[in-house]
Design a protein around this motif. Structure first.
Motif, mmCIF file in Angstrom:
data_model
loop_
_atom_site.group_PDB
_atom_site.id
_atom_site.type_symbol
_atom_site.label_atom_id
_atom_site.label_comp_id
_atom_site.label_asym_id
_atom_site.label_seq_id
_atom_site.Cartn_x
_atom_site.Cartn_y
_atom_site.Cartn_z
ATOM 1 N N ASP A 20 5.165 -10.638 -9.189
ATOM 2 C CA ASP A 20 6.389 -11.312 -9.637
ATOM 3 C C ASP A 20 7.610 -10.763 -8.890
ATOM 4 O O ASP A 20 8.155 -9.719 -9.228
ATOM 5 N N PRO A 76 -2.144 -8.818 -14.663
ATOM 6 C CA PRO A 76 -0.840 -9.414 -14.984
ATOM 7 C C PRO A 76 0.216 -8.345 -15.258
ATOM 8 O O PRO A 76 -0.072 -7.298 -15.854
ATOM 9 N N ASP A 77 1.431 -8.607 -14.811
ATOM 10 C CA ASP A 77 2.579 -7.717 -15.059
ATOM 11 C C ASP A 77 2.368 -6.303 -14.513
ATOM 12 O O ASP A 77 2.971 -5.349 -15.016
ATOM 13 N N ASP A 134 3.928 0.390 -9.752
ATOM 14 C CA ASP A 134 3.671 0.868 -11.119
ATOM 15 C C ASP A 134 2.626 1.980 -11.112
ATOM 16 O O ASP A 134 1.518 1.842 -11.639
#
Length: 606
Positions: free
Chosen positions: A494, A553-554, A559
């Motif tokens: 994203d 997802p996400d 991260d």
């Protein structure tokens, strides 16, 4: 060369051939319906000769526009250096030039010691005038050969005979050939070993023996004997055998049929069991060897892995780049390991290259997990920021961590074959690393442009492999090793923004909003360095037999703290895919015949 029927003699103007040859030819499809009288006339006009393995059949003089019948041995048909057809005993070659009277374009090479019958255009015309069905038989052979080549272009070059030739004295009785043959028998193949005791057999005998087996090992007895030379002529692939604790011969290697076999493969015996150091005069970089395999004393898994390579059932694993999302590869590897899948050939780009290198060094899943957690979660290697003249960070932390884990080990010393890719900004091409210090090649493969400084290589600038090829399945496929598994974690990160003018706003405005909802320069550079070309991505994905795509997802590229979640999601995804298809993946490369594989799209959909 001991030929089967070369006891014919000439009386006046007629060549007298032994009855055994006429009986042998009469069972060939081309001549099955030709009577004895016609057979004698054909033989009287034909010319019978031997061609040593590796020799090129010259197509000039009497050979121009002639038809050749393979009596024993076999020929390979090569176009632009690639074998496109295999001509076994009983079949003909040269039909196209004979029928069209046009100049031939293919090269004919003896794949092993062969006996041929040359039939002139005039002799062939006389034969089909009396026996028209001979033409029909030949057309059937041509149609079948064309069909086989079109349907399975790789089968023409699938090796059947392997020469294992010692480079050093004292290795003539090394049992590696018998161990390989025994392992292949356990896998369901008909495999056998021939040694110097078979040296006096005829070409027909060797032909019959090979036809009765799936794989035949010709075991050389010493570096330069007549039997060893025979082994080299008979082989489709050549393995040179050497001990790692003794220097390799400094002189040239024994002559090989490079036009047929390609470069030889080196089998390195390690008497100590765990030692993987390379011997003196090791010359992989100079182009003397195509590749090499480590065979350690007391390690039966090395023999099983080599047997899978020989059978074309070695498992290739390719792991793509993706920053922190690449941790999901660990979960995929864990699920495959629990399913009993061996990893025989490893490759990757960027983060995937680091994990693949760990597998090639025989790290367990637990060890990979702890090393990766220590490197990327406990400490952030991309934090030694500097004045951004070349990159945002100095890259010394990354280099130090890679050297800590891999030391001074070279790719050539890894227990399993490995490669990684980087992108050459100087030439604009992908760079495949197959040798050199592991840490430095990985440093090039993870050098995200703008974030980490490039790595120099002979004056060229190398950056992250994901810039040009983030999932190098095509590089692995070139080796044609067997089933190919790929794990792609690129997904759709994203990076969308609602503010269409965020890049045009003043710096103070972005700082006031704390970059909320707007990708930073680091995020943009990381995505640019791992997304690769979409066309390239689609192309290489289609070449994988098994494709894993953890959704993640996400989970962003940076991260790092979501390490455990990424591993868990990769593991869960792989378990679902494996369970969905019912048949254990191990059926493809363990004992028994290979099973059909689902299309990559079907597997990815799981």
């Amino acid at each position: 060369m001991n030929m089967a029927f070369l006891s014919s003699f000439r009386s006046g103007q007629e060549t007298i051939y032994p009855e055994s040859l006429r009986q042998h030819l009469s069972v060939f499809p081309l001549l099955a319906e030709v009577g004895d009288a016609a057979m004698k006339r054909l033989l009287a006009e034909a010319n019978w000769f031997g061609l040593p393995g590796g020799a090129v059949l010259k197509r000039d003089g009497d050979n121009d526009s002639a038809l050749f019948l393979v009596v024993t041995g076999s020929l390979g048909v090569f176009v632009d250096g690639r074998q496109v057809a295999h001509v076994p005993p009983g079949e003909t070659v040269g039909e196209m030039s004979l029928l069209s009277r046009e100049r031939h374009t293919a090269q004919l090479v003896a794949l092993r010691d062969s006996e041929l019958l040359r039939i002139s255009p005039e002799g062939f015309d006389a034969l089909i005038a009396r026996h028209p069905r001979v033409m029909l038989s030949m057309m059937r052979v041509l149609v079948r050969r064309l069909h086989d080549t079109t349907r399975s272009p790789h089968d023409a070059s699938r090796p059947k005979t392997f020469a294992i030739v010692p480079l050093q004295d004292g290795l003539g009785h090394e049992p590696i050939a018998h161990r390989l043959a025994g392992t292949l028998v356990d896998m369901g193949s008909k495999a056998a070993v021939l040694d110097a005791a078979a040296g006096e057999q005829s070409a027909e005998w060797f032909n019959t023996f090979e036809a009765a087996h799936d794989v035949v090992f010709y075991r050389g007895d010493a570096p330069d004997t007549s039997w060893t030379k025979h082994c080299l002529r008979q082989a489709d692939r050549i393995f040179f055998l050497a001990r790692s604790d003794i220097p390799l011969p400094a002189g040239p290697l024994p002559a090989v049929k490079e036009n047929v076999c390609g470069l030889p493969v080196l089998l390195l015996l390690h008497p100590g069991g765990g030692d993987r150091e390379l011997p003196e005069h090791f010359a992989l970089q100079s182009g003397e060897f195509q590749s090499h395999h480590h065979v350690r004393a007391g390690r039966s898994d090395d023999i099983r892995r080599l047997a899978r390579f020989i059978a074309g059932r070695a498992v290739g694993l390719v792991l793509g780049g993706g920053g922190a999302r690449g941790f999901a590869h660990i979960g995929v590897v864990k699920a495959l390991t629990e399913a009993g899948v061996p990893f025989d050939f490893l490759g990757g780009a960027s983060m995937g290259a680091i994990i693949a290198a760990g597998l090639a060094a025989e790290w367990s899943v637990e060890e990979i997990t702890e090393r990766m957690r220590s490197a990327f979660v406990t400490s952030n290697p991309i934090s030694d920021y500097t004045l951004p003249l070349i990159a945002l960070v100095r890259g010394k932390k990354v280099s130090a961590l890679l050297r800590k884990d891999f030391g001074e080990m070279r790719i050539e010393e890894l227990a399993k074959p490995f490669f990684c890719v980087s992108s050459d900004l100087t030439s604009g091409r992908i760079h495949v690393h197959r040798n050199g210090p592991v840490w430095r090649t990985l440093r090039a493969s993870v050098a995200l442009p703008g974030i980490l400084p490039p790595v120099t290589h002979h004056g060229h600038l190398l950056v992250d492999g994901g810039v040009m090829n983030n999932l190098p399945v095509d590089v692995m496929r070139e080796r044609n090793v067997g089933p190919l598994i790929a794990s792609d974690v690129t997904g759709e990160v994203d990076l969308s923004v609602r503010d269409s003018r965020y890049g045009e706003r003043p710096v103070w405005s972005l700082l006031w909003q704390r970059m909320r909802g707007t990708p930073s320069i680091v995020s943009i550079l990381m995505r640019s360095g791992t997304v690769g070309s979409e066309a390239q991505r689609r192309l290489v994905r289609e070449q994988a037999d098994y494709l894993f795509e953890p959704p993640l997802p996400d989970l962003g590229l940076r991260d790092w703290k979501m390490f455990d979640r990424a591993v868990a999601e990769g593991y869960a995804h792989a378990q679902v895919v494996i369970e969905k298809h019912g048949v254990p993946l191990t059926d493809v490369w363990s004992e028994g015949p290979a099973v059909s594989m689902p299309h990559p799209g079907e597997l990815a959909a799981g």
